[in-house]
Design a protein around this motif. Structure first.
Motif, short mmCIF file in Angstrom:
data_model
loop_
_atom_site.label_atom_id
_atom_site.label_comp_id
_atom_site.label_asym_id
_atom_site.label_seq_id
_atom_site.Cartn_x
_atom_site.Cartn_y
_atom_site.Cartn_z
N PHE A 284 2.79 0.71 -13.83
CA PHE A 284 1.49 1.03 -13.33
C PHE A 284 0.60 1.95 -14.00
O PHE A 284 -0.57 2.03 -14.27
N ASP A 285 1.52 3.26 -14.39
CA ASP A 285 0.67 4.15 -15.17
C ASP A 285 0.12 3.75 -16.50
O ASP A 285 -0.73 4.30 -17.10
N THR A 286 1.08 3.06 -17.24
CA THR A 286 0.54 2.43 -18.40
C THR A 286 -0.98 1.58 -18.22
O THR A 286 -1.69 1.62 -19.18
N ASN A 287 -0.83 0.96 -17.17
CA ASN A 287 -1.89 0.04 -17.12
C ASN A 287 -3.14 0.61 -16.27
O ASN A 287 -4.02 0.05 -16.09
N LEU B 6 11.15 2.99 -10.74
CA LEU B 6 10.61 3.34 -11.93
C LEU B 6 10.01 2.44 -12.96
O LEU B 6 9.05 2.89 -13.40
N LYS B 7 10.61 1.52 -13.23
CA LYS B 7 10.08 0.59 -14.10
C LYS B 7 8.67 0.03 -13.74
O LYS B 7 7.85 0.13 -14.73
N ILE B 8 8.40 -0.34 -12.44
CA ILE B 8 7.12 -0.68 -12.15
C ILE B 8 6.32 0.39 -12.05
O ILE B 8 5.22 0.19 -12.42
N LYS B 9 6.51 1.58 -11.64
CA LYS B 9 5.76 2.88 -11.63
C LYS B 9 5.22 3.07 -13.08
O LYS B 9 4.28 3.60 -13.39
N ILE B 10 6.09 2.94 -14.04
CA ILE B 10 5.61 3.31 -15.47
C ILE B 10 4.80 2.35 -15.67
O ILE B 10 3.63 2.76 -16.63
N PHE C 25 1.00 -1.26 -0.02
CA PHE C 25 -0.09 0.03 0.07
C PHE C 25 1.09 1.25 0.18
O PHE C 25 0.55 2.42 -0.62
N ALA C 26 2.16 1.15 0.57
CA ALA C 26 2.75 2.33 0.77
C ALA C 26 3.61 2.75 -0.71
O ALA C 26 3.64 3.65 -0.95
N PHE C 27 3.97 1.39 -1.18
CA PHE C 27 4.45 1.68 -2.56
C PHE C 27 3.24 2.42 -3.62
O PHE C 27 3.73 3.18 -4.35
N ILE C 28 2.27 1.82 -3.49
CA ILE C 28 0.76 2.37 -4.45
C ILE C 28 0.96 3.99 -4.05
O ILE C 28 0.95 4.65 -5.03
N ASN C 29 0.95 4.35 -2.85
CA ASN C 29 0.78 5.74 -2.58
C ASN C 29 2.17 6.68 -3.06
O ASN C 29 2.10 7.81 -2.85
N SER C 30 3.31 6.01 -2.88
CA SER C 30 4.62 6.67 -2.97
C SER C 30 4.95 7.34 -4.09
O SER C 30 4.38 7.15 -5.29
N ARG C 31 5.66 8.59 -3.99
CA ARG C 31 6.33 9.27 -5.13
C ARG C 31 7.54 8.88 -5.35
O ARG C 31 8.20 9.83 -6.33
#
Length: 414
Positions: A410-413, A404-408, A268-274
């Motif tokens: 996430f944004d793509t999906n 960054l790879k995972i966050k990208i 959950f913290a990862f989901i919310n993180s910047r």
């Protein structure tokens, strides 16, 4: 279905022993026996990434078939599942060949299929013999020896990790969760905790139940985005729901809230993180907010590390693991520094201090790890909380290296 641990002077002899054992396990019975193992031919076939790949395919087969029974071993050939099925051996072999040749993790697994009369090979179902993806040589002959090649190891392990980080965002998080639990628990020595080769000091848990725990938790994590990561009540609802479903899956009423809280809070913290550094701030925020809705099962001090944002893990455990790349040494490092609540509660401060002293002095002395293991098992001590922090460490390692790879993705999906 219990399987005897095998030992031998060489991998080739070990494989010959196993083939004889496997044929005997199905002799005189209907159906088939599937033996699922790694296709890695390097020296360390017990590596946690290989175990993760085997777990992944095993769970897919569990979802696909009605398994009559199953068991496992963990020896010099790595993690191996033995699965009794009612389907014919020809049918099972055909399906496993398809996994080996076309599944994204197929390169990492190998299978043997037996019926009551024979070992069914690829040739028996008119399929060409298998060639290793990385060396382009016959896999069967390759697995009888050991490849001492750093580049082979790097490519093999990297491809497994790449698989782990593909898919939709909920699949990526569930993969990371499962990988981290498998890494922390599927090892050759546990210092009082249960594992594939040892019972451990906790009479309520063993490795077979752990497999059910991981499968249940992995499946529920696929629903994590149905919960509001900004709402502490919603996060707590997810954690309590997972705790209850694990109890059902392992058939006991012990609480699993601690391990669920510690690991799902990271997600959950990862989901919310910047940013990776922001995860620790988000963990602290979640812990503080959730405290308003729960009494932490009257074990508030056990969760103190969460109120620091797992600072110790970020500052010390993850860097140690990334430098040394040893799951067991990292567990000893954590044990040497952390006041494990489960040890204090059940074994007292004196035993905690003895375990910490031994762990500190034996971190890099693999030939003496059995000394600490004997102390822990003879004292009925099990470092449950330190092992949970090892799971957290493995999670944070993956997230830090691939943030960054995972966050990208996430944004793509999104």
């Amino acid at each position: 279905m219990k399987v005897v641990q095998l030992k031998s002077e060489s991998i080739k002899e070990l494989r010959i022993k196993r083939k004889s054992l496997m044929q005997g396990m199905i002799e005189g019975q209907e159906g088939s026996l599937l033996v699922l193992k790694t296709a890695y031919a390097g020296k360390n076939r017990k590596h946690h990434l290989l175990s993760y790949a085997i777990f992944t395919i095993f769970f897919e087969l569990w979802d696909r078939f009605m398994l009559e029974s199953w068991s496992y071993t963990f020896d010099e050939e790595g993690l191996i599942f033995y699965i009794k099925l009612e389907e014919s051996a020809d049918k099972i072999k055909d399906i496993l060949v398809h996994y080996e040749d076309y599944h994204p993790l197929g390169f990492a697994i190998d299978s043997d299929v037996f019926d009551k009369d024979t070992h069914v090979s690829r040739e028996d179902i008119n399929v060409a013999s298998r060639v290793d993806k990385f060396t382009q040589t016959s896999l069967d002959s390759l697995l009888e020896s050991e490849i001492d090649d750093d580049e082979y190891e790097r490519k093999f392990f990297k491809e497994i990790e790449n698989y782990m980080l593909k898919g939709d965002k909920q699949t990526i998080l569930s993969n990371i969760l499962m990988y981290s639990y498998v890494s922390a628990y599927t090892k050759s020595i546990g210092f009082g905790m249960y594992g594939p080769n040892y019972r451990g000091s906790n009479e309520h848990m063993n490795f077979e139940k752990f497999i059910h725990l991981v499968r249940t938790y992995r499946d529920e994590t696929l629903n994590i985005f149905n919960y509001n990561s900004k709402d502490p009540e919603s996060i707590l609802a997810f954690q309590e729901m997972v705790n209850q479903k694990i109890k059902i899956s392992v058939l006991n009423q012990e609480s699993y809230f601690y391990t669920v809280f510690m690991t799902s809070t990271v997600l959950f913290a990862f989901i919310n993180s910047r940013g990776y550094a922001d995860i620790t701030k988000q963990i602290k925020k979640i812990a503080v907010e959730i405290e308003g809705f729960t009494e932490f099962e009257n074990e508030r001090e056990r969760y103190d590390i969460a109120f620091t944002g797992y600072r110790e893990a970020f500052n010390h455990y993850v860097p140690f693991y990334q430098k040394n790349r040893s799951v067991i040494s990292t567990l000893l490092f954590i044990m040497s520094r952390y006041d494990d609540y489960s040890i204090v509660t059940y074994n007292g401060e004196k035993n905690l201090m003895k375990a910490q002293f031994l762990a500190k002095n034996l971190i890099f002395k693999e030939d003496k790890w059995d000394e600490l293991n004997k102390f822990c098992t003879s004292s009925y001590l099990y470092p449950h909380d330190a092992t949970t922090l090892l799971v957290v460490t493995c999670m944070l390692d993956v997230l830090q290296r691939n943030y960054l790879k995972i966050k990208i993705l996430f944004d793509t999906n999104h």
